[in-house]
Motif scaffolding. Structure first.
Motif, PDB file in Angstrom:
ATOM      1  N   MET A  17      40.849 -20.051  -5.823  1.00 26.02           N
ATOM      2  CA  MET A  17      42.173 -19.513  -5.451  1.00 26.02           C
ATOM      3  C   MET A  17      42.085 -18.782  -4.117  1.00 26.02           C
ATOM      4  O   MET A  17      41.020 -18.751  -3.485  1.00 26.02           O
ATOM      5  CB  MET A  17      42.738 -18.627  -6.559  1.00 26.02           C
ATOM      6  N   ARG A 113      27.877  -4.092 -10.062  1.00 25.64           N
ATOM      7  CA  ARG A 113      28.546  -5.394 -10.201  1.00 25.64           C
ATOM      8  C   ARG A 113      29.308  -5.756  -8.914  1.00 25.64           C
ATOM      9  O   ARG A 113      29.276  -6.900  -8.468  1.00 25.64           O
ATOM     10  CB  ARG A 113      29.491  -5.340 -11.413  1.00 25.64           C
ATOM     11  N   ILE A 117      28.425  -9.089  -6.668  1.00 25.17           N
ATOM     12  CA  ILE A 117      29.352 -10.198  -6.377  1.00 25.17           C
ATOM     13  C   ILE A 117      29.621 -10.304  -4.867  1.00 25.17           C
ATOM     14  O   ILE A 117      29.666 -11.400  -4.318  1.00 25.17           O
ATOM     15  CB  ILE A 117      30.683 -10.025  -7.158  1.00 25.17           C
ATOM     16  N   VAL A 193      45.445  -9.701   3.009  1.00 25.49           N
ATOM     17  CA  VAL A 193      45.888 -11.087   2.870  1.00 25.49           C
ATOM     18  C   VAL A 193      46.605 -11.227   1.526  1.00 25.49           C
ATOM     19  O   VAL A 193      46.165 -10.656   0.519  1.00 25.49           O
ATOM     20  CB  VAL A 193      44.673 -12.050   2.911  1.00 25.49           C
TER      21      VAL A 193
END
Ligand SMILES: NC(=O)c1ccc[n+]([C@@H]2O[C@H](COP(=O)([O-])OP(=O)(O)OC[C@H]3O[C@@H](n4cnc5c(N)ncnc54)[C@H](O)[C@@H]3O)[C@@H](O)[C@H]2O)c1
Length: 254
Positions: A17, A113, A117, A193
């Protein structure tokens, strides 16, 4: 297929996405085979279907970019399926404004985490992807930074900011090390964005507040970032490596 990426293959993380999906569509329109690497299987398959519907070639491969075994497998899937990799677009990232705040408010689990990522992903993607680029005779590595890495904000996301900042240094190190292999490495710093990443936080009031601080008067559309990634992936950027491209509507220039 003709185009600026004809005959090339691009491995794009987080292509299910947002900016990554737009990049998958744009790269495929320009002739690339696209490896859609994402943790969300439905989203990845949907991107592949969209690419194929427009006559492009894409493969979905599912895994967590923070995990070595997953990235090794996803890179191998892409290289095996298309026979080569020319572009590594390390795009996947998370912004968790509820858990990643000031250092005073963030717990260790959330910090680790978010760093895994947003930052460790680039370690795995380049560790397993660069040997493929070498085999292809060169290529382009694109890392995804953020304006968050260029300035402090009172509404802090300190783990995200630290990860994006570290990616700037990694960009330069990779650029210098692998220039001899004709592998370029550059980083894009988007401003805000309009993607699913921002959607949970972007109330109308906050959007108006952000837009009032952006000289071009609006937030970006995903395609406006993907088009810069296309430029870096293509030979149009053949002499660019180690560079930072700020794509923020003038926000950090103000
Ligand atoms: N949207 C913005 O305002 C903005 C601003 C600056 C930088 N960026 C950066 O741009 C990149 C893309 O952002 P976006 O707005 O398109 O995000 P998004 O949330 O819209 O899409 C991110 C994609 O990454 C995938 N993903 C998340 N965690 C993953 C994991 N562990 N393993 C594999 N895939 C995972 C998601 O499933 C999703 O498909 C990120 O690195 C982000 O930090 C975004």
């Amino acid at each position: 297929m003709a185009g600026r990426l004809a005959g090339r293959v691009a491995f794009i993380t987080g292509a299910g996405m947002g900016i990554g999906r737009e990049a998958a569509l744009l790269f495929a329109e320009e002739g690339a085979g696209v490896v859609v690497a994402d943790i969300d299987a439905n989203a990845a398959k949907e991107t592949v279907a969209l690419v194929e519907r427009r006559g492009g070639r894409a493969l979905a491969t599912i895994g967590d970019v923070a995990l070595e075994a997953d990235v090794r497998r996803m890179v191998a899937d892409g290289a095996r399926s298309f026979g080569r990799l020319d572009v590594l677009y390390n795009n996947a990232g998370v912004l968790w404004k509820d858990r990643d705040r000031s250092v005073l408010e963030t717990d260790e689990k959330s910090w680790d985490r978010v760093i895994a990522i947003n930052l460790k992903s680039a370690f795995w993607v380049t560790k397993y992807g660069i040997p493929e680029l070498r085999r292809a005779g060169g290529g382009s590595v694109i890392l995804m930074g953020s304006v968050s890495a260029l300035a402090g904000f009172t509404r802090a996301q300190d783990a995200y900011t630290a990860a994006k900042g570290a990616l700037i240094s990694l960009t330069k190190s990779l650029a210098i090390q692998f220039a001899k292999d004709r592998i370029r490495c550059n980083i894009i710093h988007p401003g805000i964005v309009d993607t699913p990443l921002q959607a949970p936080y972007l109330t109308e009031a906050l959007r108006r507040e952000f837009e009032s601080g952006i000289p071009l008067g609006r937030i970006a559309q995903p395609r406006e970032i993907a088009s810069v990634a296309l430029f870096l992936a293509s030979d149009d950027a053949a002499f660019m490596t180690g560079a930072e491209l700020v794509v923020d509507g003038g926000f950090t220039a103000g």
